[in-house]
Enzyme design. Sequence first.
Site, PDB file in Angstrom:
ATOM      1  N   GLU A   1       4.646 -11.480  -5.847  1.00 53.52           N
ATOM      2  CA  GLU A   1       3.631 -11.569  -6.910  1.00 53.52           C
ATOM      3  C   GLU A   1       4.128 -11.042  -8.249  1.00 53.52           C
ATOM      4  O   GLU A   1       3.531 -11.301  -9.290  1.00 53.52           O
ATOM      5  CB  GLU A   1       2.356 -10.825  -6.475  1.00 53.52           C
ATOM      6  CG  GLU A   1       2.454  -9.295  -6.397  1.00 53.52           C
ATOM      7  CD  GLU A   1       3.036  -8.781  -5.069  1.00 53.52           C
ATOM      8  OE1 GLU A   1       3.716  -9.554  -4.375  1.00 53.52           O
ATOM      9  OE2 GLU A   1       2.817  -7.595  -4.756  1.00 53.52           O
TER      10      GLU A   1
ATOM     11  N   ASP B   1     -14.977 -12.301 -23.229  1.00 57.56           N
ATOM     12  CA  ASP B   1     -15.892 -12.478 -22.104  1.00 57.56           C
ATOM     13  C   ASP B   1     -17.291 -12.881 -22.558  1.00 57.56           C
ATOM     14  O   ASP B   1     -17.873 -13.838 -22.044  1.00 57.56           O
ATOM     15  CB  ASP B   1     -15.982 -11.199 -21.261  1.00 57.56           C
ATOM     16  CG  ASP B   1     -14.616 -10.759 -20.757  1.00 57.56           C
ATOM     17  OD1 ASP B   1     -13.695 -11.596 -20.772  1.00 57.56           O
ATOM     18  OD2 ASP B   1     -14.479  -9.592 -20.364  1.00 57.56           O
TER      19      ASP B   1
ATOM     20  N   GLY C   1       0.846  -1.197   0.000  1.00 55.60           N
ATOM     21  CA  GLY C   1       0.000   0.000   0.000  1.00 55.60           C
ATOM     22  C   GLY C   1       0.871   1.233   0.000  1.00 55.60           C
ATOM     23  O   GLY C   1       2.072   1.154   0.284  1.00 55.60           O
TER      24      GLY C   1
ATOM     25  N   CYS D   1       5.086  -6.449   1.756  1.00 51.57           N
ATOM     26  CA  CYS D   1       5.526  -5.055   1.688  1.00 51.57           C
ATOM     27  C   CYS D   1       4.856  -4.225   2.794  1.00 51.57           C
ATOM     28  O   CYS D   1       5.137  -4.437   3.964  1.00 51.57           O
ATOM     29  CB  CYS D   1       5.281  -4.480   0.290  1.00 51.57           C
ATOM     30  SG  CYS D   1       6.195  -2.958   0.029  1.00 51.57           S
ATOM     31  N   TYR D   2       3.914  -3.329   2.449  1.00 49.87           N
ATOM     32  CA  TYR D   2       3.241  -2.553   3.498  1.00 49.87           C
ATOM     33  C   TYR D   2       2.559  -3.504   4.487  1.00 49.87           C
ATOM     34  O   TYR D   2       2.563  -3.269   5.702  1.00 49.87           O
ATOM     35  CB  TYR D   2       2.207  -1.620   2.857  1.00 49.87           C
ATOM     36  CG  TYR D   2       1.428  -0.817   3.865  1.00 49.87           C
ATOM     37  CD1 TYR D   2       1.994   0.313   4.445  1.00 49.87           C
ATOM     38  CD2 TYR D   2       0.141  -1.186   4.254  1.00 49.87           C
ATOM     39  CE1 TYR D   2       1.292   1.050   5.384  1.00 49.87           C
ATOM     40  CE2 TYR D   2      -0.570  -0.455   5.183  1.00 49.87           C
ATOM     41  CZ  TYR D   2       0.014   0.671   5.747  1.00 49.87           C
ATOM     42  OH  TYR D   2      -0.680   1.402   6.683  1.00 49.87           O
TER      43      TYR D   2
ATOM     44  N   LYS E   1      -9.272 -12.518 -16.078  1.00 51.11           N
ATOM     45  CA  LYS E   1      -9.259 -12.692 -17.536  1.00 51.11           C
ATOM     46  C   LYS E   1      -8.546 -13.991 -17.954  1.00 51.11           C
ATOM     47  O   LYS E   1      -9.028 -14.701 -18.831  1.00 51.11           O
ATOM     48  CB  LYS E   1      -8.532 -11.492 -18.153  1.00 51.11           C
ATOM     49  CG  LYS E   1      -8.708 -11.363 -19.628  1.00 51.11           C
ATOM     50  CD  LYS E   1     -10.008 -10.696 -19.911  1.00 51.11           C
ATOM     51  CE  LYS E   1     -10.249 -10.405 -21.346  1.00 51.11           C
ATOM     52  NZ  LYS E   1     -11.477  -9.622 -21.519  1.00 51.11           N
TER      53      LYS E   1
ATOM     54  N   HIS F   1       8.084  -8.168  -3.198  1.00 53.93           N
ATOM     55  CA  HIS F   1       6.834  -8.506  -3.893  1.00 53.93           C
ATOM     56  C   HIS F   1       6.946  -9.853  -4.611  1.00 53.93           C
ATOM     57  O   HIS F   1       7.360  -9.895  -5.773  1.00 53.93           O
ATOM     58  CB  HIS F   1       6.490  -7.409  -4.903  1.00 53.93           C
ATOM     59  CG  HIS F   1       6.070  -6.132  -4.271  1.00 53.93           C
ATOM     60  ND1 HIS F   1       4.787  -5.903  -3.834  1.00 53.93           N
ATOM     61  CD2 HIS F   1       6.768  -5.016  -3.955  1.00 53.93           C
ATOM     62  CE1 HIS F   1       4.705  -4.704  -3.290  1.00 53.93           C
ATOM     63  NE2 HIS F   1       5.905  -4.143  -3.351  1.00 53.93           N
TER      64      HIS F   1
END
Length: 524
Positions: free
Chosen positions: A171, A227, A55, A82-83, A370, A169
């Site tokens: 991710e 979609d 954040g 992180c945050y 997605k 991070h």
Amino acid sequence: MKRELVVVIDFGGQYNQLVARRVRECNVYCEIYSYKTPLKKILARKPKGIILTGGPNSVYEEDAATCGKELFETGIPVLGLCYGAQLMSHVLGGEVKRAKNREYGKTETIFDTKSPLFYGLPDKGIVWMSHFDYISRLAPGFRDVAHTASTPVAAAENEEKKLYAIQFHPEVLHTENGTRMLYNFVRGICGCSGDWKMDSFVETAIKDIRKKVGDGKVLCALSGGVDSSVAAVLLSRAVGKQLTCVFVDHGLLRKNEGDEVEAVFGPNGPYELNFIRVNAAKRYYGKLAGVEDPEEKRKIIGEEFIRIFEEEAKKIGTVDYLVQGTIYPDVVESGLGGESAVIKSHHNVGGLPDYVDFKEIIEPLRDLFKDEVRKAGLELGIPEYLVFRQPFPGPGLGIRIVGEVNADKVRIVQDADYIYREEIDKAVREYREACGKDPSWKPNQYFAALSNMRSVGVMGDERTYDYAVVLRAVNTIDFMTAEAADLPWEVLQKVMSRIINEVRGVNRVVYDLTSKPPGTIELE
Ligand code: XMP
């Protein structure tokens, strides 16, 4: 459907959706909630693990996004990133300080591989750092399990309480073995078995839809995009001919696209459904004649779609359900976090038709990212070229033609775009065959647009005064920011030469180098 859940608590970090996507890549279903969500509500969802995201705040700021101590006392494993890592330390009695310099980018890190977070990994690796603040003193009961040259606590754990903190991070793809670290958390520490798989999603979704719809009538606006195509096939598998799909061909689609959609969903295609194609190109060009303002064009295209959709719906009579291709990022971005229905308009401009009479909206893809929609599409047997289609805006070529739209300009941009995509796809394919992987320059989105500029040229011995085609190709993670792709010169040369030779009305081709911001990806 009963499935294991990990909750991602969002503290406003730019990678919050990426965290959730990576968790799902570990075959664990997860949902994102704002840090403002009451803990009671989160616990009621019975998560097997909780992840706190990064954040923009500093934990010691007065109005920083925060959480109560109780979050760490439920016995559910918690991982702070992180945050989130700093917050965990701060709330539990550690200390977080401002460093002199920001640590940013790829950073070599040493890991303690005895920590369950880093089981099975090398003891050294590159991670992605992006922080000013750092954990200067561990909270009681924690030990540090990773460090870098400038950060003493790159990761920490309190194994007994199942609390874990990672300063970097995992991710982000720049972090080596990052997904493996998240896997270690959700599959190892939280004990999730990995029951989130697209084949079972499809199977369950079909059963659920059948149960809900009964013998009711269902209406779907099919655009040919990923979609709406996946939603339509799912519905067709569930209720067959009770489904009617209306496909409005506004004459602003890519070359051959209308026929491609019809070939798949029409009467000669593999699916059982009622398919209505409305060829509305003339009607659209009529409405768009003389209109130059981009917003005005978008509005006309959106409104006209609704009018046509309503006309078709009236012919069908009362329907019970309307299908929407809402996907999980729409739900998250609307801030509703699974609380109530989100209504995504077909063109993101005009909203839903007022006069279509229906009982309820069905959003079969509202839990999916997605890439999961694509996997579900493949699972359903939808052809790859449809499943891996690039994003294409609802207003179509209408916003890729600068200024007034007319049939001739549509022809030019369709033909130029076809050549451009064909050459890029060919170059990517050749690279993949030679090197066994995609080239680093492979763009996430690429298309030709038509500028409103005419300029002088010479062809043979003759002076020309024709249009300039703009080639756009961008690399982006989230389409919110983007950079121009570094396309090989010889590919650009080939595209230029083919467009000039093969597309009547063009005598100049330019490559758009603009990043987003300040540019947008589309020209209008
Ligand atoms: P921009 O031009 O805003 O585009 O940088 C970001 C992404 O969104 C797509 N885009 C749209 N998609 N309706 C859509 O469904 C629209 O009106 C629209 N405008 C832009 C664009 O193709 C890019 O992927």
